[in-house]
Design an enzyme around this catalytic site. Structure first.
Site, PDB file in Angstrom:
ATOM      1  CG  HIS A 275       3.964  -1.661   4.761  1.00 37.58           C
ATOM      2  ND1 HIS A 275       2.990  -1.240   5.640  1.00 37.58           N
ATOM      3  CD2 HIS A 275       4.964  -0.748   4.839  1.00 37.58           C
ATOM      4  CE1 HIS A 275       3.404  -0.125   6.229  1.00 37.58           C
ATOM      5  NE2 HIS A 275       4.597   0.191   5.765  1.00 37.58           N
TER       6      HIS A 275
ATOM      7  CG  ASP B 269       3.553  -3.363   8.471  1.00 37.20           C
ATOM      8  OD1 ASP B 269       2.723  -4.170   8.026  1.00 37.20           O
ATOM      9  OD2 ASP B 269       3.258  -2.200   8.803  1.00 37.20           O
TER      10      ASP B 269
ATOM     11  CB  SER C 111      -7.268  -1.457  -5.599  1.00 34.11           C
ATOM     12  OG  SER C 111      -6.169  -1.139  -4.791  1.00 34.11           O
ATOM     13  CG  ASN C 112      -3.009  -4.298  -3.219  1.00 37.43           C
ATOM     14  OD1 ASN C 112      -2.063  -4.504  -3.964  1.00 37.43           O
ATOM     15  ND2 ASN C 112      -3.137  -3.190  -2.503  1.00 37.43           N
TER      16      ASN C 112
ATOM     17  CG  ASP D  23       7.194 -11.257  11.905  1.00 35.17           C
ATOM     18  OD1 ASP D  23       6.440 -10.256  12.024  1.00 35.17           O
ATOM     19  OD2 ASP D  23       8.441 -11.173  11.918  1.00 35.17           O
ATOM     20  CD  GLU D  24       3.978 -14.576  17.397  1.00 35.80           C
ATOM     21  OE1 GLU D  24       4.096 -14.100  18.531  1.00 35.80           O
ATOM     22  OE2 GLU D  24       4.036 -15.797  17.147  1.00 35.80           O
ATOM     23  N   GLY D  25       5.284  -9.345  14.612  1.00 37.75           N
ATOM     24  CA  GLY D  25       5.520  -7.906  14.760  1.00 37.75           C
ATOM     25  C   GLY D  25       4.663  -7.116  13.784  1.00 37.75           C
TER      26      GLY D  25
ATOM     27  CG  MET E 199      -7.765  -0.991   7.331  1.00 37.63           C
ATOM     28  SD  MET E 199      -6.028  -0.692   6.941  1.00 37.63           S
ATOM     29  CE  MET E 199      -5.690   0.670   8.041  1.00 37.63           C
TER      30      MET E 199
HETATM   31  C1  GRF Z   1      -2.695  -0.519   0.259  1.00 34.63           C
HETATM   32  O1  GRF Z   1      -2.018   0.705   0.159  1.00 34.63           O
HETATM   33  C2  GRF Z   1      -1.831  -1.527   0.955  1.00 34.63           C
HETATM   34  O2  GRF Z   1      -0.471  -1.328   0.758  1.00 34.63           O
HETATM   35  C3  GRF Z   1      -2.154  -1.295   2.419  1.00 34.63           C
HETATM   36  O3  GRF Z   1      -3.519  -0.968   2.433  1.00 34.63           O
HETATM   37  C4  GRF Z   1      -3.910  -0.434   1.173  1.00 34.63           C
HETATM   38  C5  GRF Z   1      -5.038  -1.300   0.692  1.00 34.63           C
HETATM   39  O4  GRF Z   1      -5.615  -0.830  -0.502  1.00 34.63           O
HETATM   40  N1  GRF Z   1      -1.833  -2.456   3.211  1.00 34.63           N
HETATM   41  P1  GRF Z   1      -6.649  -1.735  -1.293  1.00 34.63           P
HETATM   42  O5  GRF Z   1      -7.796  -2.020  -0.338  1.00 34.63           O
HETATM   43  O6  GRF Z   1      -5.954  -2.981  -1.717  1.00 34.63           O
HETATM   44  O7  GRF Z   1      -7.077  -0.890  -2.445  1.00 34.63           O
END
Ligand code: GRF
Length: 222
Positions: A130, A166, A29-30, A162-164, A111
Site C-alpha cells: 500500500h 489495508d 511494476s511491483n 485481513d478482512e478489513g 484493484m
Molecule cells: C502501487 O502504488 C501499489 O502500492 C498499489 O497499487 C499500485 C500498483 O502499481 N497497491 P503496479 O501495478 O505494481 O505498478
C-alpha cells in the site's frame, strides 16, 4: 524460465520451495520487481502464476517476457458476486500449485477487494503493498490523502491481508519525505521506488521463514 528454478536448486530443494501467485490489474511494476528479485535468486520461492482481472493489463506482457505463466480471469461480469469470482481465482491458483498449505499470494495493484472466504482460506498467506504508512491513509488515493493532509512524511507498507481495508499486520515499511512542491504524481513516483525495494524484501523474509506473527505484531528473526 523463471517458473523453473532448477538452474539454481536441486530437485529435492525444489520440492521444499513454496509457490507464489501474483494478482494484478494493470501496470505490474511491483510484480516486475518481485519477479526480477526471484530471478536474481534473492527470494527462494517459485513464481508459478500471474493472474489479471483485466485482459489489457500491461503487467501480463512483462510476466510473459520474464517466463512466468499468465492467466486472465475477467471480473467485469462478477459485480456483486465476489465469492463466485474468488472461487475461480482460487481454483486457478490451486491448479498452479499455490495452495493454502504451500503457497503465497501477492496482491500487486490488484484493484478488487477480496472476499473473507478467500482470505480465511489462505490465512496469513496473502500479502499486499500500500502506498502510505499504514494505518495512515488506507484505501484509494493514499498519496493524494497524504498531500492534502499536509503530511511531512509518507511511504509504503507491505502487510498481510485481513478482512478489513489495508488493515492487516504490518510486515515492512519505508518512509518517504513529502516535499513542499510535491504533487500526487511526484510523490507517487518516489514512493513507488521504495515499494519495489520492500515488497521483494518482505517476500524474501517470509519465504525464508524469518518471521513470527503474534497478534498484530510481526517480528523479524535473525
Ligand atoms: C502501487 O502504488 C501499489 O502500492 C498499489 O497499487 C499500485 C500498483 O502499481 N497497491 P503496479 O501495478 O505494481 O505498478
Amino acid at each position: 524460465m523463471l517458473t523453473n528454478l532448477s538452474f539454481i536448486l536441486t530437485s529435492d530443494q525444489m520440492k521444499l520451495l513454496q509457490n507464489l501467485g501474483i494478482l494484478i490489474s494493470g501496470r505490474g511494476s511491483n510484480m516486475e520487481a518481485i519477479l526480477k528479485a526471484i530471478k536474481k535468486q534473492k527470494i527462494p520461492i517459485n513464481p508459478t502464476i500471474v493472474i489479471s482481472n483485466k485482459p489489457n493489463a500491461r503487467g501480463l506482457k512483462i510476466a510473459q517476457r520474464l517466463g512466468v505463466k499468465t492467466l486472465v480471469i475477467e471480473s467485469k461480469n462478477y459485480k456483486g458476486k465476489r465469492v463466485q469470482y474468488d472461487k475461480k481465482i482460487i481454483s486457478a491458483l490451486e491448479q498452479n500449485g499455490v495452495t493454502a498449505k504451500n503457497g503465497f499470494i501477492c496482491l500487486a495493484g490488484f484493484m478488487r477487494i477480496i472476499s473473507p472466504y478467500f482470505i480465511r482460506k489462505y490465512k496469513n498467506r496473502i500479502l499486499n503493498i500500500h502506498p502510505a504508512l499504514l494505518p495512515a491513509y488506507p484505501g484509494l488515493d493514499a498519496q493524494k490523502q497524504a498531500i492534502q493532509n499536509g503530511a511531512k512524511v509518507s511511504g509504503c507498507t507491505v502487510h498481510f491481508v485481513d478482512e478489513g481495508i489495508d488493515s492487516g499486520p504490518i510486515i515492512l515499511q519505508a518512509v518517504v519525505e513529502v516535499k513542499n512542491n510535491d504533487t500526487e504524481k511526484t510523490l507517487s513516483k518516489r514512493i513507488l521506488e521504495k515499494e519495489h525495494v520492500i515488497y521483494p524484501e518482505a517476500i524474501s523474509v517470509i519465504a525464508r521463514k524469518k518471521i513470527r506473527l503474534s497478534g498484530r505484531r510481526v517480528r523479524m528473526l535473525n
